[in-house]
Design an enzyme around this catalytic site. Structure first.
Site, short mmCIF file in Angstrom:
data_model
loop_
_atom_site.label_atom_id
_atom_site.label_comp_id
_atom_site.label_asym_id
_atom_site.label_seq_id
_atom_site.Cartn_x
_atom_site.Cartn_y
_atom_site.Cartn_z
N ASN A 43 -15.28 5.20 -3.62
CA ASN A 43 -13.85 4.30 -4.09
C ASN A 43 -13.84 3.65 -4.64
O ASN A 43 -14.40 2.35 -3.94
CB ASN A 43 -13.19 5.51 -2.27
CG ASN A 43 -13.38 4.54 -1.58
OD1 ASN A 43 -14.36 4.49 -1.06
ND2 ASN A 43 -12.94 4.30 -0.38
N VAL A 44 -12.36 3.13 -5.00
CA VAL A 44 -12.20 1.56 -6.11
C VAL A 44 -10.73 1.67 -5.17
O VAL A 44 -10.22 2.38 -6.14
CB VAL A 44 -12.49 2.11 -7.13
CG1 VAL A 44 -12.51 1.22 -8.15
CG2 VAL A 44 -14.62 2.07 -7.92
N GLU A 45 -10.49 0.92 -5.25
CA GLU A 45 -9.06 0.46 -4.96
C GLU A 45 -8.43 -1.25 -5.23
O GLU A 45 -9.23 -1.48 -6.23
CB GLU A 45 -9.70 0.09 -2.99
CG GLU A 45 -10.59 1.03 -2.14
CD GLU A 45 -9.94 0.78 -0.64
OE1 GLU A 45 -9.10 -0.47 -0.47
OE2 GLU A 45 -9.97 1.82 0.34
N ASN A 46 -6.89 -0.59 -5.93
CA ASN A 46 -6.36 -1.58 -5.62
C ASN A 46 -6.10 -1.86 -4.81
O ASN A 46 -5.36 -1.48 -4.62
CB ASN A 46 -5.59 -1.28 -7.41
CG ASN A 46 -4.99 -1.71 -8.45
OD1 ASN A 46 -4.25 -1.94 -8.13
ND2 ASN A 46 -5.95 -1.61 -9.32
N ALA A 47 -4.57 -3.05 -5.43
CA ALA A 47 -3.80 -3.88 -5.06
C ALA A 47 -2.78 -3.49 -5.44
O ALA A 47 -1.75 -3.11 -4.03
CB ALA A 47 -3.41 -5.29 -5.52
N ALA A 48 -2.18 -2.30 -6.29
CA ALA A 48 -1.03 -1.17 -6.50
C ALA A 48 -2.07 -0.50 -5.24
O ALA A 48 -2.50 0.20 -6.24
CB ALA A 48 -1.61 -1.67 -7.69
N TYR A 49 -2.10 -0.10 -4.70
CA TYR A 49 -2.45 0.90 -3.96
C TYR A 49 -2.55 2.05 -4.34
O TYR A 49 -3.92 3.07 -4.21
CB TYR A 49 -1.50 0.93 -2.21
CG TYR A 49 -2.00 -0.15 -1.40
CD1 TYR A 49 -2.41 -0.96 -1.89
CD2 TYR A 49 -1.35 0.10 -0.07
CE1 TYR A 49 -2.74 -2.48 -1.54
CE2 TYR A 49 -0.91 -1.57 0.46
CZ TYR A 49 -1.65 -2.38 0.43
OH TYR A 49 -2.21 -3.31 1.07
N CYS A 54 -10.52 7.73 -5.34
CA CYS A 54 -10.86 8.59 -4.63
C CYS A 54 -12.82 8.27 -5.33
O CYS A 54 -12.64 8.76 -6.53
CB CYS A 54 -11.01 9.76 -3.92
SG CYS A 54 -9.70 9.71 -3.86
N GLU A 56 -15.13 11.09 -4.69
CA GLU A 56 -15.43 12.26 -5.56
C GLU A 56 -15.11 12.47 -7.25
O GLU A 56 -15.71 12.50 -8.22
CB GLU A 56 -14.67 13.13 -4.77
CG GLU A 56 -14.70 13.36 -3.40
CD GLU A 56 -14.23 12.63 -2.59
OE1 GLU A 56 -13.24 11.67 -2.61
OE2 GLU A 56 -13.84 13.06 -1.61
O1 LIG Z 1 -11.32 12.09 0.06
C1 LIG Z 1 -11.43 10.88 0.35
C2 LIG Z 1 -10.49 10.28 0.85
C3 LIG Z 1 -9.81 9.28 0.54
N1 LIG Z 1 -10.91 8.57 -0.50
C4 LIG Z 1 -10.41 6.87 -0.32
C5 LIG Z 1 -8.94 6.59 -0.68
C6 LIG Z 1 -8.86 5.45 -0.21
O2 LIG Z 1 -10.21 3.95 -1.14
C7 LIG Z 1 -9.77 4.87 0.88
C8 LIG Z 1 -8.39 5.06 2.30
O3 LIG Z 1 -7.99 6.84 1.77
O4 LIG Z 1 -10.35 6.34 1.03
C9 LIG Z 1 -11.30 8.76 -1.42
O5 LIG Z 1 -12.70 8.34 -1.51
N2 LIG Z 1 -12.39 10.09 -1.16
ZN LIG Z 2 -9.54 12.09 -3.21
#
Ligand SMILES: O=c1ccn([C@H]2C[C@H](O)[C@@H](CO)O2)c(=O)[nH]1
Ligand SMILES: [Zn+2]
Length: 137
Positions: A43-49, A54, A56
């Site tokens: 998963n790669v997050e962002n300040a703009a949530y 994800c 997958e």
């Molecule tokens: O199936 C999932 C569910 C959540 N996330 C990530 C999204 C976010 O970065 C963090 C919390 O939701 O988990 C995934 O990568 N896969």
């Molecule tokens: Zn997902």
């Protein structure tokens, strides 16, 4: 295809790459193609949530960007550091359905080694797909 122990090492290594400064909830994905090639996802997050993506989907999008096609995939493994394996979100389920065969195994794991085996169809029964679009008049 039965679960292979080396896939658990692969998915753990993928999870380590997660960029999660906001949730600190790291997810790993490991996509295995029928030719043996593997793709890491995290998963790669962002300040703009809302723009977080994800694990997958990063694995699947990476494979497509490298020239792989729907039908080329043998299994998907996902891992989290949770007491029981967590389960893909709705958006990921839709993307998995688009790109993977309905009978393809999806292994939900946690880093301590619990493994739950499902199929794509289990994750999104009666899901919408390109087949539905064929019925347009
Ligand atoms: O199936 C999932 C569910 C959540 N996330 C990530 C999204 C976010 O970065 C963090 C919390 O939701 O988990 C995934 O990568 N896969
Ligand atoms: Zn997902």
């Amino acid at each position: 295809m039965d679960f292979k122990n080396e896939w658990q090492d692969g998915v753990k290594a993928a999870r380590e790459k997660a960029y999660t400064p906001y949730s600190n909830f790291k997810v790993g994905a490991f996509l295995i193609a029928k030719d043996g090639t593997t793709f890491d996802g995290c998963n790669v997050e962002n300040a703009a949530y809302g723009d977080c993506i994800c694990a997958e989907r990063t694995a699947l999008v990476s494979a497509i960007a490298q020239g792989y096609k729907p039908g080329d995939f043998e299994a998907l493994v996902v891992t989290t550091d949770t007491p029981t394996p967590s389960s893909p979100c709705g958006s990921c389920r839709q993307v998995i359905k688009e790109l993977c065969d309905d009978e393809m195994p999806v292994y939900l794991t946690n880093i301590k080694g619990n493994v739950i085996k499902l199929t794509v169809d289990d994750l999104l029964p009666l899901g919408f797909s390109g087949r539905d679009l064929e019925d347009v008049k």
